[in-house]
Design a protein around this motif. Structure first.
Motif, PDB file in Angstrom:
ATOM      1  N   GLU A 134       0.952  -1.247   0.065  1.00 23.86           N
ATOM      2  CA  GLU A 134       0.145   0.049  -0.069  1.00 23.86           C
ATOM      3  C   GLU A 134       1.007   1.297  -0.080  1.00 23.86           C
ATOM      4  O   GLU A 134       0.653   2.296  -0.733  1.00 23.86           O
ATOM      5  CB  GLU A 134      -1.027  -0.074   1.214  1.00 23.86           C
ATOM      6  N   ALA A 135       1.950   1.293   0.495  1.00 23.89           N
ATOM      7  CA  ALA A 135       2.747   2.233   0.797  1.00 23.89           C
ATOM      8  C   ALA A 135       3.429   2.712  -0.422  1.00 23.89           C
ATOM      9  O   ALA A 135       3.512   3.936  -0.685  1.00 23.89           O
ATOM     10  CB  ALA A 135       3.908   1.877   1.882  1.00 23.89           C
ATOM     11  N   THR A 136       3.942   1.717  -1.444  1.00 19.91           N
ATOM     12  CA  THR A 136       4.488   2.351  -2.419  1.00 19.91           C
ATOM     13  C   THR A 136       3.711   1.942  -3.722  1.00 19.91           C
ATOM     14  O   THR A 136       4.292   2.403  -4.962  1.00 19.91           O
ATOM     15  CB  THR A 136       5.853   1.365  -2.623  1.00 19.91           C
ATOM     16  N   GLN A 137       2.319   1.400  -3.499  1.00 14.63           N
ATOM     17  CA  GLN A 137       1.592   1.133  -4.431  1.00 14.63           C
ATOM     18  C   GLN A 137       2.176   0.262  -5.688  1.00 14.63           C
ATOM     19  O   GLN A 137       1.906   0.479  -6.891  1.00 14.63           O
ATOM     20  CB  GLN A 137       0.984   2.440  -5.302  1.00 14.63           C
ATOM     21  N   GLN A 138       2.815  -0.955  -5.321  1.00 19.17           N
ATOM     22  CA  GLN A 138       3.414  -1.684  -6.041  1.00 19.17           C
ATOM     23  C   GLN A 138       3.190  -3.153  -5.911  1.00 19.17           C
ATOM     24  O   GLN A 138       2.787  -3.459  -4.379  1.00 19.17           O
ATOM     25  CB  GLN A 138       5.188  -1.578  -6.067  1.00 19.17           C
ATOM     26  N   PHE A 139       3.072  -3.901  -6.740  1.00 20.17           N
ATOM     27  CA  PHE A 139       2.568  -5.228  -6.563  1.00 20.17           C
ATOM     28  C   PHE A 139       4.214  -6.132  -6.263  1.00 20.17           C
ATOM     29  O   PHE A 139       5.187  -5.602  -6.550  1.00 20.17           O
ATOM     30  CB  PHE A 139       2.088  -5.840  -7.838  1.00 20.17           C
ATOM     31  N   GLN A 140       3.898  -6.756  -5.390  1.00 22.49           N
ATOM     32  CA  GLN A 140       5.192  -7.704  -4.745  1.00 22.49           C
ATOM     33  C   GLN A 140       5.205  -9.153  -5.051  1.00 22.49           C
ATOM     34  O   GLN A 140       4.534  -9.872  -4.168  1.00 22.49           O
ATOM     35  CB  GLN A 140       5.442  -7.544  -3.186  1.00 22.49           C
ATOM     36  N   PRO A 141       5.434  -9.517  -6.254  1.00 23.87           N
ATOM     37  CA  PRO A 141       5.339 -11.245  -6.641  1.00 23.87           C
ATOM     38  C   PRO A 141       6.496 -11.880  -5.457  1.00 23.87           C
ATOM     39  O   PRO A 141       7.393 -11.419  -5.173  1.00 23.87           O
ATOM     40  CB  PRO A 141       5.876 -11.126  -7.989  1.00 23.87           C
ATOM     41  N   LYS A 142       6.050 -13.093  -5.005  1.00 28.17           N
ATOM     42  CA  LYS A 142       6.622 -13.843  -4.266  1.00 28.17           C
ATOM     43  C   LYS A 142       7.393 -14.868  -5.147  1.00 28.17           C
ATOM     44  O   LYS A 142       7.256 -14.540  -6.478  1.00 28.17           O
ATOM     45  CB  LYS A 142       5.784 -14.774  -3.384  1.00 28.17           C
ATOM     46  N   LEU A 143       8.286 -15.651  -4.537  1.00 25.55           N
ATOM     47  CA  LEU A 143       9.178 -16.391  -5.466  1.00 25.55           C
ATOM     48  C   LEU A 143       8.407 -17.196  -6.405  1.00 25.55           C
ATOM     49  O   LEU A 143       9.197 -17.632  -7.414  1.00 25.55           O
ATOM     50  CB  LEU A 143       9.910 -17.236  -4.508  1.00 25.55           C
ATOM     51  N   GLY A 144       7.334 -17.772  -6.012  1.00 25.36           N
ATOM     52  CA  GLY A 144       6.553 -18.480  -6.844  1.00 25.36           C
ATOM     53  C   GLY A 144       5.495 -17.795  -7.659  1.00 25.36           C
ATOM     54  O   GLY A 144       4.581 -18.459  -8.217  1.00 25.36           O
ATOM     55  N   ASP A 145       5.530 -16.468  -7.654  1.00 21.28           N
ATOM     56  CA  ASP A 145       4.545 -15.879  -8.387  1.00 21.28           C
ATOM     57  C   ASP A 145       5.201 -15.017  -9.864  1.00 21.28           C
ATOM     58  O   ASP A 145       6.176 -14.981 -10.021  1.00 21.28           O
ATOM     59  CB  ASP A 145       3.757 -14.853  -7.648  1.00 21.28           C
ATOM     60  N   SER A 146       4.081 -14.774 -10.640  1.00 22.57           N
ATOM     61  CA  SER A 146       4.488 -13.862 -11.858  1.00 22.57           C
ATOM     62  C   SER A 146       3.140 -13.296 -12.172  1.00 22.57           C
ATOM     63  O   SER A 146       1.985 -13.785 -12.359  1.00 22.57           O
ATOM     64  CB  SER A 146       4.911 -14.785 -12.984  1.00 22.57           C
ATOM     65  N   PHE A 147       3.063 -11.994 -11.982  1.00 22.49           N
ATOM     66  CA  PHE A 147       2.029 -11.091 -12.515  1.00 22.49           C
ATOM     67  C   PHE A 147       2.461 -10.431 -13.605  1.00 22.49           C
ATOM     68  O   PHE A 147       3.210  -9.981 -13.897  1.00 22.49           O
ATOM     69  CB  PHE A 147       1.951  -9.930 -11.345  1.00 22.49           C
TER      70      PHE A 147
END
Length: 282
Positions: free
Chosen positions: A73-86
């Motif tokens: 919420e602070a940076t308004q960025q999506f944070q993919p985890k190691l197993g994620d791809s957005f």
């Protein structure tokens, strides 16, 4: 009228299979490991969707209160985890820990392949890598199941028109210069007519009818004040949608529009510094 057609992704995460992530130009491995495991591939919200409407499901093996949320919420960025791809229309986000910095050439935020120097994407903060979809391959396959770069651009435009009910549709395509992410190039496109049937002569001398839209377009290089004023004027317009893509994709779009512009007689081709052109859809 156009109908929305989801662009198919070539990466199948079912079955727990691993993926090699390589440079699409020279096939150099980009990740720390020979293969990475992805558990989920999720589409990012479009520009007209509030990020609060976007969510991802918790997996059964994840803690209920996980410290690493998918959205900051602070940076308004999506944070993919190691197993994620957005992924979005032209880029995908992955966790930076997956990638081997020894295989990358990093200049400020920009990321190039160290072997062939192809521009791959950029770092979004410390934990996120934004990759242009056409710059990487997964198990030797393109991320999107499309025939070419211009095919992807046309599908994105077609889907936008299918979702957009406004009569006046304007698009801004934005790309960073390969050597300097702070310097931008823009192509602005205004849709003039979205329901045209264009007769085109094929190589076998057969006339084929193609459904098309007629557009006005202008490339802004920002080497003069007029370009800057034009861009600011467009950006204030509520009818405008902005798409960020790679410089290579922007170049492909410009080449396509210039070639299609030749279908229009030269005397009618220009209008107030804009060029007229067609975009064909299958």
């Amino acid at each position: 009228s156009s109908k929305f057609q989801r662009i198919q992704v070539n990466v199948d995460v079912t079955g727990g299979r691993g993926f090699s992530v390589t440079c699409s130009n020279c096939d150099s491995l980009l990740t720390t490991d020979q293969e990475v495991s992805l558990r989920r591939i999720l589409e990012l919200p479009s520009s007209n969707l509030d990020v609060s409407e976007w969510f991802c499901h918790r997996h059964a093996d994840e803690k209920l209160f996980d410290d690493s949320n998918c959205f900051d919420e602070a940076t308004q960025q999506f944070q993919p985890k190691l197993g994620d791809s957005f992924y979005g229309p032209f880029c995908l986000l992955m966790n930076a820990q997956l990638f081997d910095k020894a295989r990358l050439r990093v200049k400020r935020k920009l990321i190039h392949c160290k072997r062939c120097l192809q521009l791959l994407g950029e770092f979004n903060g410390q934990r996120i890598v934004k990759l242009w979809c056409e710059s990487v391959k997964f198990n030797d396959r393109a991320f999107f199941d499309v025939a070419s770069q211009i095919s992807l651009i046309k599908r994105v435009i077609k889907n936008h028109l299918a979702c957009e009910s406004l009569m006046l549709v304007k698009l801004i395509f934005e790309a960073s210069m390969p050597a300097n992410e702070d310097k931008k190039v823009h192509v602005i496109v205004q849709v003039m007519d979205r329901n045209l049937q264009l007769l085109k002569l094929e190589e076998d001398s057969e006339l084929v009818e193609r459904r098309s839209i007629k557009v006005m377009y202008l490339k802004l290089r920002h080497d003069n004040d007029d370009d800057t004023r034009t861009l600011k004027y467009w950006q204030k317009d509520i009818n405008v949608a902005t798409f960020e893509l790679s410089f290579k994709m922007l170049h492909a779009l410009c080449e396509y529009l210039a070639a299609q512009s030749l279908l229009i007689p030269e005397v009618y081709r220009s209008n107030n510094s804009f060029q007229l052109s067609y975009i064909e859809f299958l």
